[in-house]
Each structure stands twice: as structure tokens, then as C-alpha cells.
Design a protein around this motif. Structure first.
Motif, PDB file in Angstrom:
ATOM      1  N   ALA A 299       0.804  -1.226   0.000  1.00 42.54           N
ATOM      2  CA  ALA A 299       0.000   0.000   0.000  1.00 42.54           C
ATOM      3  C   ALA A 299       0.833   1.272   0.000  1.00 42.54           C
ATOM      4  CB  ALA A 299      -0.925   0.013   1.216  1.00 42.54           C
ATOM      5  N   ASP A 300       2.040   1.215   0.568  1.00 39.98           N
ATOM      6  CA  ASP A 300       2.825   2.432   0.767  1.00 39.98           C
ATOM      7  C   ASP A 300       3.926   2.567  -0.273  1.00 39.98           C
ATOM      8  OD1 ASP A 300       1.270   2.939   2.932  1.00 39.98           O
ATOM      9  OD2 ASP A 300       2.725   2.287   4.428  1.00 39.98           O
ATOM     10  N   GLY A 301       3.624   3.295  -1.331  1.00 37.02           N
ATOM     11  CA  GLY A 301       4.636   3.602  -2.327  1.00 37.02           C
ATOM     12  C   GLY A 301       5.342   4.898  -1.981  1.00 37.02           C
ATOM     13  N   CYS A 302       5.722   5.631  -2.997  1.00 40.77           N
ATOM     14  CA  CYS A 302       6.438   6.888  -2.771  1.00 40.77           C
ATOM     15  C   CYS A 302       5.456   7.998  -2.399  1.00 40.77           C
ATOM     16  CB  CYS A 302       7.207   7.281  -4.035  1.00 40.77           C
ATOM     17  SG  CYS A 302       8.020   8.882  -3.910  1.00 40.77           S
ATOM     18  N   PRO A 303       5.567   8.592  -1.202  1.00 40.00           N
ATOM     19  CA  PRO A 303       4.627   9.646  -0.808  1.00 40.00           C
ATOM     20  C   PRO A 303       4.771  10.903  -1.648  1.00 40.00           C
ATOM     21  CG  PRO A 303       6.398   9.467   0.788  1.00 40.00           C
ATOM     22  CD  PRO A 303       6.558   8.306  -0.148  1.00 40.00           C
ATOM     23  N   VAL A 304       5.970  11.174  -2.135  1.00 38.26           N
ATOM     24  CA  VAL A 304       6.180  12.365  -2.965  1.00 38.26           C
ATOM     25  C   VAL A 304       5.437  12.222  -4.289  1.00 38.26           C
ATOM     26  CG1 VAL A 304       7.903  13.716  -4.219  1.00 38.26           C
ATOM     27  CG2 VAL A 304       8.375  12.945  -1.886  1.00 38.26           C
ATOM     28  N   THR A 305       5.640  11.095  -4.954  1.00 39.85           N
ATOM     29  CA  THR A 305       4.976  10.862  -6.234  1.00 39.85           C
ATOM     30  C   THR A 305       3.471  10.742  -6.056  1.00 39.85           C
ATOM     31  OG1 THR A 305       6.927   9.726  -7.081  1.00 39.85           O
ATOM     32  CG2 THR A 305       4.854   9.332  -8.224  1.00 39.85           C
ATOM     33  N   ALA A 306       3.034  10.009  -5.038  1.00 37.57           N
ATOM     34  CA  ALA A 306       1.607   9.811  -4.816  1.00 37.57           C
ATOM     35  C   ALA A 306       0.887  11.134  -4.591  1.00 37.57           C
ATOM     36  CB  ALA A 306       1.390   8.885  -3.621  1.00 37.57           C
ATOM     37  N   THR A 307       1.531  12.053  -3.896  1.00 38.93           N
ATOM     38  CA  THR A 307       0.923  13.351  -3.622  1.00 38.93           C
ATOM     39  C   THR A 307       0.949  14.249  -4.849  1.00 38.93           C
ATOM     40  OG1 THR A 307       1.583  13.219  -1.297  1.00 38.93           O
ATOM     41  CG2 THR A 307       1.018  15.400  -2.142  1.00 38.93           C
TER      42      THR A 307
END
Length: 206
Positions: free
Chosen positions: A113-121
Motif C-alpha cells: 500500500a505504501d509507495g512513494c509519498p512524494v509521487t503519490a501526492t
């Protein structure tokens, strides 16, 4: 790339720094899993155990300002992970292989579930919120600079190191997404191995 986002409250969470930190952590974690558009201010406040008034006190610009803070947090946390791994290996190829194992482990532990928070945002805000895009671009640049420094120290010329660093970060981002979507660590591990071969070839010709 993934970060070591922690959800527990901070010591002294009743004071302003503790409350702000909880809000940023909650926003980062939620946007990491749900994206910018899928995350609401009320949900962030509930996850952070903070009132809506506190959220707007620290982030008068609302969700957009909070997303920038979340991207900065993701940038700082992954920069720390990347620096630690690069510093822990003399050979940059070995460092990249170790990094992909860490990223794969993080995905597995989060049930993919937890990918890259920078890209996801940032992905869902393309063309709409330039400040979020700038924050994400700055993060990628910072990560590339860390890789460049490692490659230069291994004897690769500066221009080639800079180009390779872009390739490294781009490949890792794509491999992490592919691993997350397929629920399979192989894209990451293969990317690490082949990036290592590329770096070894470049060092041999340096």
C-alpha cells in the motif's frame, strides 16, 4: 520513494510543535495511500487527533499548503534513508541493490500500500498546483544530488554521474510503482541488479 513515516504521537503532543508534526505525518501517510484528491482535511485532522481549527492554524492555505509540507517530509525522510545506505556501502552498485531490498521490504510490510509519498501526492496535482510540483521536483533533484556525490566519489566523471543519477532515480521510481501494482518485489530487485551492472560498466570505462 517510501519513507519511515511514523504514526504515533510525539512526546509533548499537546504543544504546538507536536500538533503540527502529527498533522504533517497524518497528511503524508494518507496522501501516500490515497493521493491528493482522495484525502480530505477532515480525515487528516481525525488521523492526527487534531481539531480542524488546529489544522488551519498551522496551514492557513488548507490542503494545498499541507500537501507541500507532506512532500517536504517525504523528501527529508527518503533523503535520510538514501544517504544512510549510500554511506554504508563503498560500491554504489551494492548500495543500490541494498536500497531496492529496503524498498521491497517496505512495500511487503505495508501489504503493497505504501509507495512513494512524494509521487503519490504530486501526480494528481499535475498542472493544477505548481507549488506542490516544485516541491516534488526539488525532492527528485535532492535525491539525484546524493547519487551524484556517490558516483563521483567512485570515480565516475561529473557529467556522466549527473546523467546516471537521473536514470537511477527514474528507474527506482518506476520499479517501485511496478512492484506496488503487481504486488511483486521483482521489478525493484531487477532494477537494482541492472542499475548495478550499468554503474559497474561506467566505472570500468571511467
Amino acid at each position: 520513494m517510501q519513507t519511515r513515516t511514523r504514526q504515533q504521537g510525539d512526546p509533548g503532543s499537546g504543544d504546538r510543535p507536536g500538533t503540527r508534526e502529527r498533522i504533517v505525518r497524518a497528511a503524508s501517510a494518507l496522501m501516500q495511500r490515497q493521493g491528493y484528491d482522495g484525502t480530505g482535511i477532515k480525515q487528516i485532522s481525525q488521523e492526527a487527533a487534531a481539531t480542524l481549527g488546529s489544522v488551519y492554524h498551522f496551514f492557513p492555505g488548507g490542503k494545498q499548503e499541507l500537501a507541500v509540507a507532506a512532500v517536504h517530509r517525504g523528501d527529508e525522510e527518503f533523503s535520510a534513508i538514501l544517504r544512510e545506505i549510500l554511506d554504508g556501502h563503498d560500491d554504489p552498485a551494492e548500495a543500490l541493490a541494498a536500497l531496492t531490498r529496503v524498498l521491497a521490504e517496505g512495500l511487503r510490510e505495508s501489504d503493497w500500500a505504501d509507495g512513494c509519498p512524494v509521487t503519490a501526492t504530486a501526480l494528481g496535482t499535475a498542472g493544477r498546483f505548481p507549488d506542490i510540483q516544485r516541491a516534488a521536483a526539488d525532492a527528485f533533484t535532492r535525491w539525484q544530488e546524493l547519487v551524484v556525490a556517490k558516483l563521483r566519489a567512485s570515480g565516475i566523471p561529473e557529467t556522466e554521474a549527473a546523467e546516471l543519477a537521473v536514470t537511477v532515480i527514474s528507474a527506482l521510481e518506476g520499479a517501485e510503482l511496478a512492484a506496488q501494482v503487481s504486488r511483486d518485489e521483482r521489478p525493484l530487485l531487477l532494477a537494482g541488479r541492472h542499475l548495478g551492472l550499468l554503474l559497474a560498466a561506467c566505472r570500468g570505462g571511467a
